[in-house]
Design a protein around this motif. Sequence first.
Motif, PDB file in Angstrom:
ATOM      1  N   UNK A  40      17.994   4.956   3.510  1.00  0.00           N
ATOM      2  CA  UNK A  40      19.026   5.980   3.522  1.00  0.00           C
ATOM      3  C   UNK A  40      19.241   6.566   2.137  1.00  0.00           C
ATOM      4  N   UNK A  41      18.315   6.316   1.240  1.00  0.00           N
ATOM      5  CA  UNK A  41      18.386   6.844  -0.112  1.00  0.00           C
ATOM      6  C   UNK A  41      17.072   7.523  -0.459  1.00  0.00           C
ATOM      7  N   UNK A  42      17.171   8.472  -1.372  1.00  0.00           N
ATOM      8  CA  UNK A  42      15.950   9.094  -1.874  1.00  0.00           C
ATOM      9  C   UNK A  42      15.348   8.182  -2.941  1.00  0.00           C
ATOM     10  N   UNK A  43      14.134   8.506  -3.352  1.00  0.00           N
ATOM     11  CA  UNK A  43      13.515   7.732  -4.433  1.00  0.00           C
ATOM     12  C   UNK A  43      14.317   7.854  -5.719  1.00  0.00           C
ATOM     13  N   UNK A  44      14.913   9.021  -5.937  1.00  0.00           N
ATOM     14  CA  UNK A  44      15.688   9.240  -7.157  1.00  0.00           C
ATOM     15  C   UNK A  44      16.931   8.358  -7.192  1.00  0.00           C
ATOM     16  N   UNK A  45      17.530   8.078  -6.035  1.00  0.00           N
ATOM     17  CA  UNK A  45      18.757   7.293  -5.974  1.00  0.00           C
ATOM     18  C   UNK A  45      18.515   5.790  -5.948  1.00  0.00           C
ATOM     19  N   UNK A  46      17.338   5.371  -5.503  1.00  0.00           N
ATOM     20  CA  UNK A  46      17.064   3.965  -5.251  1.00  0.00           C
ATOM     21  C   UNK A  46      16.691   3.207  -6.523  1.00  0.00           C
ATOM     22  N   UNK A  47      17.105   1.953  -6.556  1.00  0.00           N
ATOM     23  CA  UNK A  47      16.744   1.060  -7.663  1.00  0.00           C
ATOM     24  C   UNK A  47      15.732  -0.001  -7.233  1.00  0.00           C
ATOM     25  N   UNK A  48      15.207   0.136  -6.027  1.00  0.00           N
ATOM     26  CA  UNK A  48      14.251  -0.844  -5.500  1.00  0.00           C
ATOM     27  C   UNK A  48      12.942  -0.792  -6.298  1.00  0.00           C
ATOM     28  N   UNK A  49      12.270  -1.921  -6.445  1.00  0.00           N
ATOM     29  CA  UNK A  49      10.998  -1.934  -7.182  1.00  0.00           C
ATOM     30  C   UNK A  49       9.946  -1.001  -6.576  1.00  0.00           C
ATOM     31  N   UNK A  50       9.903  -0.908  -5.244  1.00  0.00           N
ATOM     32  CA  UNK A  50       8.942  -0.015  -4.606  1.00  0.00           C
ATOM     33  C   UNK A  50       9.242   1.445  -4.963  1.00  0.00           C
ATOM     34  N   UNK A  51      10.515   1.806  -5.018  1.00  0.00           N
ATOM     35  CA  UNK A  51      10.890   3.172  -5.391  1.00  0.00           C
ATOM     36  C   UNK A  51      10.466   3.463  -6.826  1.00  0.00           C
ATOM     37  N   UNK A  52      10.607   2.487  -7.697  1.00  0.00           N
ATOM     38  CA  UNK A  52      10.176   2.653  -9.087  1.00  0.00           C
ATOM     39  C   UNK A  52       8.662   2.855  -9.152  1.00  0.00           C
ATOM     40  N   UNK A  53       7.920   2.088  -8.364  1.00  0.00           N
ATOM     41  CA  UNK A  53       6.460   2.243  -8.322  1.00  0.00           C
ATOM     42  C   UNK A  53       6.069   3.618  -7.779  1.00  0.00           C
ATOM     43  N   UNK A  54       6.797   4.078  -6.764  1.00  0.00           N
ATOM     44  CA  UNK A  54       6.489   5.389  -6.189  1.00  0.00           C
ATOM     45  C   UNK A  54       6.798   6.511  -7.183  1.00  0.00           C
ATOM     46  N   UNK A  55       7.889   6.375  -7.928  1.00  0.00           N
ATOM     47  CA  UNK A  55       8.196   7.380  -8.963  1.00  0.00           C
ATOM     48  C   UNK A  55       7.123   7.391 -10.047  1.00  0.00           C
ATOM     49  N   UNK A  56       6.630   6.209 -10.414  1.00  0.00           N
ATOM     50  CA  UNK A  56       5.552   6.113 -11.401  1.00  0.00           C
ATOM     51  C   UNK A  56       4.291   6.781 -10.862  1.00  0.00           C
ATOM     52  N   UNK A  57       3.990   6.579  -9.586  1.00  0.00           N
ATOM     53  CA  UNK A  57       2.828   7.217  -8.955  1.00  0.00           C
ATOM     54  C   UNK A  57       2.981   8.736  -8.986  1.00  0.00           C
ATOM     55  N   UNK A  58       4.186   9.219  -8.743  1.00  0.00           N
ATOM     56  CA  UNK A  58       4.441  10.665  -8.804  1.00  0.00           C
ATOM     57  C   UNK A  58       4.162  11.187 -10.214  1.00  0.00           C
ATOM     58  N   UNK A  59       4.682  10.475 -11.225  1.00  0.00           N
ATOM     59  CA  UNK A  59       4.456  10.899 -12.625  1.00  0.00           C
ATOM     60  C   UNK A  59       2.971  10.946 -12.957  1.00  0.00           C
TER      61      UNK A  59
END
Length: 143
Positions: A40-59
């Motif tokens: 129920x959160x976007x990647x930008x809002x989430x602090x989960x490790x998977x969300x961090x990995x996905x943001x890194x993949x985007x970068x």
Amino acid sequence: MSRWFALMLCAALCGVAAATSIEEREANLSASLRCLVCQNQTLAESNAPLASDMRQQIREQLAQGKSEQQIRAFFEQRYGAFVRYDPPFTASTWLLWIGPFALLGVGFVAMWRLVSRRNRYEPAPLTPAEQARAASLLNGDAP
């Protein structure tokens, strides 16, 4: 010497502008993709490790020069259409888009039928015995 300084300053400013552009694009993509852990959160809002990995993949993909559409397609191929925070209107998601409006329509129809049925209800006339009892109650006479 001043030309060298001006050239270095221009290069630094261009590098900052490019970095800002990548950061803005990464923020836009992170806001449009769903965290698969939180759901129920976007990647930008989430602090989960998977969300961090996905943001890194985007970068990393933005640094490689991929477009936002290509990156979205990559995540959709990998995780399915669920990863998009605003799923597209397709055969598999039509219920998601139309369902709330259909339920609202069904609720209005049910309420209309209930109210119209209630307005049409006419009570049965009182029998003479019931009329006499009602009159005695209204007059204050004891039954």
